[in-house]
Enzyme design. Structure first.
Site, short mmCIF file in Angstrom:
data_model
loop_
_atom_site.label_atom_id
_atom_site.label_comp_id
_atom_site.label_asym_id
_atom_site.label_seq_id
_atom_site.Cartn_x
_atom_site.Cartn_y
_atom_site.Cartn_z
N ARG A 57 61.74 95.94 75.13
CA ARG A 57 62.63 94.88 75.61
C ARG A 57 63.66 94.49 74.56
O ARG A 57 64.53 93.66 74.84
CB ARG A 57 61.81 93.64 75.97
CG ARG A 57 61.41 93.53 77.44
CD ARG A 57 60.47 92.36 77.56
NE ARG A 57 60.53 91.69 78.82
CZ ARG A 57 59.53 91.70 79.72
NH1 ARG A 57 58.43 92.36 79.49
NH2 ARG A 57 59.65 91.02 80.83
N ARG A 79 57.08 84.36 94.24
CA ARG A 79 55.93 84.90 93.52
C ARG A 79 55.11 83.76 92.90
O ARG A 79 53.89 83.84 92.83
CB ARG A 79 56.41 85.85 92.42
CG ARG A 79 55.26 86.53 91.71
CD ARG A 79 55.74 87.59 90.75
NE ARG A 79 56.26 87.03 89.51
CZ ARG A 79 56.84 87.74 88.56
NH1 ARG A 79 57.02 89.03 88.71
NH2 ARG A 79 57.27 87.16 87.46
N LYS A 82 59.43 95.46 89.22
CA LYS A 82 58.97 96.53 88.33
C LYS A 82 57.48 96.81 88.46
O LYS A 82 57.05 97.95 88.56
CB LYS A 82 59.24 96.18 86.85
CG LYS A 82 60.70 96.04 86.48
CD LYS A 82 60.85 95.87 84.98
CE LYS A 82 60.27 94.57 84.44
NZ LYS A 82 60.99 93.35 84.86
N ARG A 141 64.17 83.19 81.24
CA ARG A 141 63.78 84.61 81.16
C ARG A 141 64.92 85.52 81.59
O ARG A 141 65.11 86.59 81.01
CB ARG A 141 62.53 84.84 82.02
CG ARG A 141 61.27 84.34 81.29
CD ARG A 141 60.07 84.20 82.19
NE ARG A 141 59.78 85.39 82.92
CZ ARG A 141 59.31 85.40 84.18
NH1 ARG A 141 59.11 84.27 84.82
NH2 ARG A 141 59.06 86.52 84.77
P1 AMP Z 1 56.45 90.36 82.37
O1 AMP Z 1 55.18 90.28 83.12
O2 AMP Z 1 56.83 91.78 82.04
O3 AMP Z 1 57.58 89.62 83.03
O4 AMP Z 1 56.20 89.64 80.97
C1 AMP Z 1 55.83 88.28 80.89
C2 AMP Z 1 56.10 87.72 79.51
O5 AMP Z 1 55.34 88.45 78.53
C3 AMP Z 1 57.54 87.83 79.04
O6 AMP Z 1 58.35 86.79 79.53
C4 AMP Z 1 57.35 87.75 77.52
O7 AMP Z 1 57.06 86.45 77.09
C5 AMP Z 1 56.08 88.59 77.33
N1 AMP Z 1 56.41 90.01 77.13
C6 AMP Z 1 56.11 91.05 77.96
N2 AMP Z 1 56.56 92.20 77.46
C7 AMP Z 1 57.18 91.91 76.28
C8 AMP Z 1 57.87 92.67 75.31
N3 AMP Z 1 58.05 93.99 75.45
N4 AMP Z 1 58.37 92.02 74.23
C9 AMP Z 1 58.21 90.69 74.08
N5 AMP Z 1 57.58 89.91 74.97
C10 AMP Z 1 57.07 90.50 76.07
#
Ligand code: AMP
Length: 191
Positions: free
Chosen positions: A88, A127, A13, A144
């Site tokens: 999310r 990664r 993404k 996750r």
């Molecule tokens: P990402 O980089 O998008 O994979 O996000 C990394 C981490 O940030 C996730 O595993 C969550 O712990 C937190 N996070 C990011 N976006 C959200 C969201 N919209 N709602 C809740 N937690 C989030």
């Protein structure tokens, strides 16, 4: 343009979000990146978010919603934005609806990157080597994926009912995926 990009952790993404946002001249807003920047700076938001992130859990809706509300109120997001990693949860969908309605605009499309589940863990472990993210250990990666399936995957049907979903095959080379995204968005533009 007001766009969302969705897909499971490891779907690519972030990489695609930057290219798509640049193409439309709007900021790519990644909640994960904003959280990580806050963690790095040791802000109160970062301290709170880190506990959840390190465990592979979602940061509470209230915290996340306020952060997004503030971010999309900034001047650079007035012409539009591409949200990466938000919403999310169903509660976040409702909040985002309210934020967009309040500006008199609407969501244009929800890009969904589809990937082969088996390829995901491998991509994320790779990664971990290159980016060294604290939440890219195998155990946290699995959690996750699970949280994504339980909390976030159902949102695709919600946006699907609104006719907003543009599904794109996220497997293969970055440049090929990018081409597929632009082709799909062009089609949307003409319909
Ligand atoms: P990402 O980089 O998008 O994979 O996000 C990394 C981490 O940030 C996730 O595993 C969550 O712990 C937190 N996070 C990011 N976006 C959200 C969201 N919209 N709602 C809740 N937690 C989030």
């Amino acid at each position: 343009m007001r766009l969302l990009i969705m897909g499971p952790p490891g779907a690519g993404k972030g990489t695609q979000a930057s290219a798509v946002a640049a193409h439309f001249g709007v900021p790519a807003i990644s909640t994960g990146d904003i959280f990580r920047a806050n963690v790095a700076q040791g802000t109160p938001l970062g301290v709170e978010a880190k506990r959840y992130m390190d465990a592979g859990e979602y940061v509470p809706d209230e915290v996340t919603n306020n952060m997004v509300r503030n971010r999309i109120a900034e001047p650079d997001a007035q012409p539009g934005f591409l949200l990466d990693g938000y919403p999310r949860t169903l509660a976040q969908v409702t909040e985002l609806d309210g934020m967009i309605d309040a500006t008199g605009h609407k969501l244009d499309a929800v890009l969904v990157l589809t990937v082969d589940q088996d390829a995901l863990v491998g991509r994320l472990l790779k990664r971990a080597e290159t980016e060294g993210r604290a939440d890219d250990t195998e155990e946290v990666i699995r959690r996750r994926q699970e949280v994504y399936r339980e909390e976030t995957e159902p949102l695709i049907a919600v946006y699907g009912e609104r006719g907003l979903v543009v599904e794109v095959d996220g497997m293969g080379e970055i440049a090929d995926v990018q081409q597929r995204i632009f082709a799909a968005l062009d089609e949307l533009d003409q319909s």
